[in-house]
Design a protein around this motif. Structure first.
Motif, PDB file in Angstrom:
ATOM      1  N   LEU A   1      -7.687   4.847   3.673  1.00 43.61           N
ATOM      2  CA  LEU A   1      -7.436   3.524   3.096  1.00 43.61           C
ATOM      3  C   LEU A   1      -8.676   2.996   2.377  1.00 43.61           C
ATOM      4  O   LEU A   1      -8.562   2.297   1.365  1.00 43.61           O
ATOM      5  CB  LEU A   1      -7.046   2.528   4.207  1.00 43.61           C
ATOM      6  N   GLN A   2      -9.854   3.323   2.878  1.00 43.01           N
ATOM      7  CA  GLN A   2     -11.088   2.812   2.285  1.00 43.01           C
ATOM      8  C   GLN A   2     -11.229   3.219   0.821  1.00 43.01           C
ATOM      9  O   GLN A   2     -11.850   2.507   0.036  1.00 43.01           O
ATOM     10  CB  GLN A   2     -12.293   3.330   3.092  1.00 43.01           C
ATOM     11  N   GLY A   3     -10.646   4.355   0.448  1.00 39.73           N
ATOM     12  CA  GLY A   3     -10.745   4.793  -0.938  1.00 39.73           C
ATOM     13  C   GLY A   3     -10.018   3.897  -1.916  1.00 39.73           C
ATOM     14  O   GLY A   3     -10.305   3.915  -3.124  1.00 39.73           O
ATOM     15  N   LEU A   4      -9.072   3.095  -1.415  1.00 38.62           N
ATOM     16  CA  LEU A   4      -8.306   2.213  -2.291  1.00 38.62           C
ATOM     17  C   LEU A   4      -9.152   1.068  -2.832  1.00 38.62           C
ATOM     18  O   LEU A   4      -8.823   0.493  -3.874  1.00 38.62           O
ATOM     19  CB  LEU A   4      -7.097   1.635  -1.534  1.00 38.62           C
ATOM     20  N   ILE A   5     -10.214   0.736  -2.134  1.00 41.00           N
ATOM     21  CA  ILE A   5     -11.042  -0.396  -2.560  1.00 41.00           C
ATOM     22  C   ILE A   5     -11.721  -0.095  -3.898  1.00 41.00           C
ATOM     23  O   ILE A   5     -11.631  -0.866  -4.855  1.00 41.00           O
ATOM     24  CB  ILE A   5     -12.097  -0.734  -1.489  1.00 41.00           C
ATOM     25  N   GLY A   6     -12.406   1.042  -3.967  1.00 38.27           N
ATOM     26  CA  GLY A   6     -13.083   1.384  -5.214  1.00 38.27           C
ATOM     27  C   GLY A   6     -12.144   1.780  -6.327  1.00 38.27           C
ATOM     28  O   GLY A   6     -12.427   1.550  -7.505  1.00 38.27           O
ATOM     29  N   GLN A   7     -11.004   2.377  -5.960  1.00 39.72           N
ATOM     30  CA  GLN A   7     -10.075   2.872  -6.976  1.00 39.72           C
ATOM     31  C   GLN A   7      -9.217   1.765  -7.573  1.00 39.72           C
ATOM     32  O   GLN A   7      -8.910   1.786  -8.767  1.00 39.72           O
ATOM     33  CB  GLN A   7      -9.180   3.942  -6.366  1.00 39.72           C
ATOM     34  N   TYR A   8      -8.830   0.795  -6.737  1.00 36.87           N
ATOM     35  CA  TYR A   8      -7.894  -0.235  -7.206  1.00 36.87           C
ATOM     36  C   TYR A   8      -8.429  -1.665  -7.047  1.00 36.87           C
ATOM     37  O   TYR A   8      -8.402  -2.452  -7.994  1.00 36.87           O
ATOM     38  CB  TYR A   8      -6.568  -0.138  -6.438  1.00 36.87           C
ATOM     39  N   ALA A   9      -8.876  -2.021  -5.844  1.00 36.88           N
ATOM     40  CA  ALA A   9      -9.188  -3.419  -5.539  1.00 36.88           C
ATOM     41  C   ALA A   9     -10.322  -3.977  -6.383  1.00 36.88           C
ATOM     42  O   ALA A   9     -10.180  -5.029  -7.019  1.00 36.88           O
ATOM     43  CB  ALA A   9      -9.516  -3.557  -4.049  1.00 36.88           C
TER      44      ALA A   9
ATOM     45  N   TRP B   1      -7.730   3.827 -13.922  1.00 29.97           N
ATOM     46  CA  TRP B   1      -7.174   5.087 -14.410  1.00 29.97           C
ATOM     47  C   TRP B   1      -6.262   5.676 -13.348  1.00 29.97           C
ATOM     48  O   TRP B   1      -6.666   5.845 -12.197  1.00 29.97           O
ATOM     49  CB  TRP B   1      -8.297   6.079 -14.735  1.00 29.97           C
ATOM     50  N   VAL B   2      -5.039   5.994 -13.724  1.00 29.36           N
ATOM     51  CA  VAL B   2      -4.102   6.645 -12.811  1.00 29.36           C
ATOM     52  C   VAL B   2      -3.457   7.827 -13.522  1.00 29.36           C
ATOM     53  O   VAL B   2      -3.360   7.852 -14.744  1.00 29.36           O
ATOM     54  CB  VAL B   2      -3.007   5.670 -12.307  1.00 29.36           C
ATOM     55  N   MET B   3      -3.008   8.798 -12.721  1.00 27.86           N
ATOM     56  CA  MET B   3      -2.346   9.974 -13.261  1.00 27.86           C
ATOM     57  C   MET B   3      -0.845   9.742 -13.361  1.00 27.86           C
ATOM     58  O   MET B   3      -0.232   9.189 -12.442  1.00 27.86           O
ATOM     59  CB  MET B   3      -2.599  11.181 -12.366  1.00 27.86           C
ATOM     60  N   ASN B   4      -0.274  10.152 -14.455  1.00 27.37           N
ATOM     61  CA  ASN B   4       1.187  10.091 -14.575  1.00 27.37           C
ATOM     62  C   ASN B   4       1.821  11.010 -13.535  1.00 27.37           C
ATOM     63  O   ASN B   4       1.414  12.163 -13.381  1.00 27.37           O
ATOM     64  CB  ASN B   4       1.626  10.527 -15.976  1.00 27.37           C
ATOM     65  N   GLY B   5       2.809  10.490 -12.826  1.00 22.61           N
ATOM     66  CA  GLY B   5       3.510  11.306 -11.842  1.00 22.61           C
ATOM     67  C   GLY B   5       2.709  11.620 -10.603  1.00 22.61           C
ATOM     68  O   GLY B   5       2.982  12.601  -9.910  1.00 22.61           O
ATOM     69  N   ALA B   6       1.693  10.801 -10.283  1.00 27.01           N
ATOM     70  CA  ALA B   6       0.865  11.057  -9.111  1.00 27.01           C
ATOM     71  C   ALA B   6       1.688  10.975  -7.833  1.00 27.01           C
ATOM     72  O   ALA B   6       2.586  10.157  -7.704  1.00 27.01           O
ATOM     73  CB  ALA B   6      -0.283  10.050  -9.051  1.00 27.01           C
TER      74      ALA B   6
ATOM     75  N   SER C   1       0.628   5.134  -6.816  1.00 22.48           N
ATOM     76  CA  SER C   1      -0.357   4.266  -7.461  1.00 22.48           C
ATOM     77  C   SER C   1       0.266   2.993  -8.005  1.00 22.48           C
ATOM     78  O   SER C   1      -0.339   1.911  -7.933  1.00 22.48           O
ATOM     79  CB  SER C   1      -1.064   5.018  -8.587  1.00 22.48           C
ATOM     80  N   ASN C   2       1.490   3.082  -8.530  1.00 18.19           N
ATOM     81  CA  ASN C   2       2.135   1.881  -9.072  1.00 18.19           C
ATOM     82  C   ASN C   2       2.412   0.850  -7.982  1.00 18.19           C
ATOM     83  O   ASN C   2       2.241  -0.355  -8.200  1.00 18.19           O
ATOM     84  CB  ASN C   2       3.450   2.267  -9.773  1.00 18.19           C
ATOM     85  N   GLU C   3       2.823   1.313  -6.800  1.00 21.25           N
ATOM     86  CA  GLU C   3       3.079   0.392  -5.691  1.00 21.25           C
ATOM     87  C   GLU C   3       1.792  -0.293  -5.243  1.00 21.25           C
ATOM     88  O   GLU C   3       1.788  -1.497  -4.949  1.00 21.25           O
ATOM     89  CB  GLU C   3       3.705   1.148  -4.522  1.00 21.25           C
ATOM     90  N   ILE C   4       0.710   0.467  -5.194  1.00 17.58           N
ATOM     91  CA  ILE C   4      -0.566  -0.113  -4.766  1.00 17.58           C
ATOM     92  C   ILE C   4      -1.054  -1.130  -5.780  1.00 17.58           C
ATOM     93  O   ILE C   4      -1.544  -2.213  -5.418  1.00 17.58           O
ATOM     94  CB  ILE C   4      -1.608   1.000  -4.561  1.00 17.58           C
ATOM     95  N   ILE C   5      -0.912  -0.814  -7.061  1.00 13.84           N
ATOM     96  CA  ILE C   5      -1.338  -1.745  -8.106  1.00 13.84           C
ATOM     97  C   ILE C   5      -0.534  -3.034  -8.025  1.00 13.84           C
ATOM     98  O   ILE C   5      -1.099  -4.146  -8.112  1.00 13.84           O
ATOM     99  CB  ILE C   5      -1.196  -1.091  -9.495  1.00 13.84           C
ATOM    100  N   ARG C   6       0.782  -2.930  -7.852  1.00 15.74           N
ATOM    101  CA  ARG C   6       1.617  -4.145  -7.748  1.00 15.74           C
ATOM    102  C   ARG C   6       1.226  -4.972  -6.524  1.00 15.74           C
ATOM    103  O   ARG C   6       1.205  -6.208  -6.584  1.00 15.74           O
ATOM    104  CB  ARG C   6       3.091  -3.760  -7.694  1.00 15.74           C
ATOM    105  N   LEU C   7       0.905  -4.307  -5.417  1.00 18.83           N
ATOM    106  CA  LEU C   7       0.478  -5.026  -4.216  1.00 18.83           C
ATOM    107  C   LEU C   7      -0.832  -5.762  -4.471  1.00 18.83           C
ATOM    108  O   LEU C   7      -0.977  -6.937  -4.100  1.00 18.83           O
ATOM    109  CB  LEU C   7       0.318  -4.046  -3.053  1.00 18.83           C
ATOM    110  N   CYS C   8      -1.776  -5.103  -5.119  1.00 18.21           N
ATOM    111  CA  CYS C   8      -3.062  -5.736  -5.431  1.00 18.21           C
ATOM    112  C   CYS C   8      -2.869  -6.919  -6.372  1.00 18.21           C
ATOM    113  O   CYS C   8      -3.528  -7.969  -6.213  1.00 18.21           O
ATOM    114  CB  CYS C   8      -4.019  -4.721  -6.046  1.00 18.21           C
ATOM    115  N   GLU C   9      -1.999  -6.782  -7.338  1.00 19.43           N
ATOM    116  CA  GLU C   9      -1.727  -7.891  -8.264  1.00 19.43           C
ATOM    117  C   GLU C   9      -1.150  -9.085  -7.521  1.00 19.43           C
ATOM    118  O   GLU C   9      -1.514 -10.236  -7.784  1.00 19.43           O
ATOM    119  CB  GLU C   9      -0.772  -7.426  -9.364  1.00 19.43           C
TER     120      GLU C   9
END
Length: 318
Positions: free
Chosen positions: A146-154, A164-169, A208-216
């Motif tokens: 979970l800690q990796g989500l902070i630098g990648q998204y938050a 940056w996200v990969m299509n179809g991740a 990744s899309n779900e995580i981005i929507r949650l962060c938003e």
């Protein structure tokens, strides 16, 4: 119990040290640099200078040790085969020679499925070497932290930077490193975990899309998202293999390709919870983790804004 934790300064290793100390274990940490591990000494752990790639440094660190928890992995600047293979073989042999009773190894879920990906293949080979060593081992296989989500998204969303996200991740069932540490420590005195491997996965897989929507939703801000086709990643990896200086980067890109593949990275956990006597309801979810993180950050930002506003209203003394 006297423990040696390897990889103690890492994201997971430090949580293992913290948990072990909280539960009353005597903890030693193998570190390359005392300065880098100074915070571990402040917690109450003993630091021992050593290097997996220097086998002569390992016997002194293992003297009197009853259990080893191995959470080490190569840094980006390290050669994967030297640390994650040669170094682990050195450590397992030294532990066996020192009469260590228990060995807990942190691997990666599904490592056996990707023999062409260097890091995954090495992790799987290490699992097999450990199983044949004669040690009373336990292998834990997390999906992702979970800690990796902070630098990648938050942080990028808070700072209005691009993501940056990969299509179809592939969706990943992330787990908190604090929870993984709980499983690692619980394995030490649980005979049902000896000579067995266990997956460690969160309650569900998130893409990744779900995580981005949650962060938003949690921040009230829109994310700036850029998408990279998986084919581009494969092309870059292939080009790098033609140059010796690019081999280490290519190896890591190969691992990245695994975690952005089409197959969800998740595993059933009911038997794992039962074996370890851990309540699944106590495991941190993605919503809880990010919710708590953003709550702290937003509160701090509001306090800073209030302090700045108050300071701007002060009258000058002249």
């Amino acid at each position: 119990m006297k423990l040696l934790v390897v990889g103690a300064t890492g994201t997971l290793g430090r949580q293992i040290v913290r948990r072990a100390l909280d539960e009353g274990h005597e903890v030693q940490c193998l570190v390359r640099s005392f300065q880098r591990g100074a915070f571990l000494r402040e917690w109450g752990a003993q630091l021992l200078r050593g290097n997996l790639c220097a086998p002569q440094t390992l016997p002194p660190a293992l003297e009197g040790v009853e259990a080893v928890i191995d959470a080490a992995t190569a840094r980006p600047t390290d050669a994967i085969d030297q640390v994650d293979w040669d170094g682990k073989v050195n450590l397992i042999k030294a532990a066996k020679a020192a009469g260590v009773n228990r060995y807990v190894f942190i691997s990666i879920l599904g490592a056996e499925k990707y023999p062409d990906v260097p890091l995954m293949n090495i992790k799987h080979c290490t699992e097999k070497f450990l199983a044949e060593s004669g040690l009373d081992y336990t292998i834990l296989k997390p999906c992702g932290f979970l800690q990796g989500l902070i630098g990648q998204y938050a942080i990028p969303i808070l700072e209005k930077q691009g993501i940056w996200v990969m299509n179809g991740a592939a969706p990943i069932a992330y787990m908190n490193t604090q929870d993984i540490a709980r499983f690692a420590i619980a394995a030490l005195d649980n005979p049902d975990t000896v000579k067995r491997s266990f997956p460690l996965a969160g309650s569900r897989a998130w893409d990744s899309n779900e995580i981005i929507r949650l962060c938003e939703r949690l921040t009230g801000q829109d994310a700036r998202v850029s998408r990279m086709p998986l084919g581009l990643l494969r092309t870059v990896k292939k080009i790098l293999t033609y140059f010796q200086w690019g081999w280490n980067v290519a190896d890591r890109l190969a691992f990245t390709e695994v975690v952005v593949g089409s197959e969800a990275i998740i595993a059933p956990m009911d038997e794992v919870y039962e074996t370890f006597h851990i309540d699944s309801g106590e495991i941190t979810t993605v919503e809880e983790y990010l919710g708590e993180y953003f709550s702290r950050i937003m509160k701090k930002l509001r306090e800073l804004d209030y302090d700045r506003e108050k300071a701007s209203k002060k009258k000058l003394p002249f």
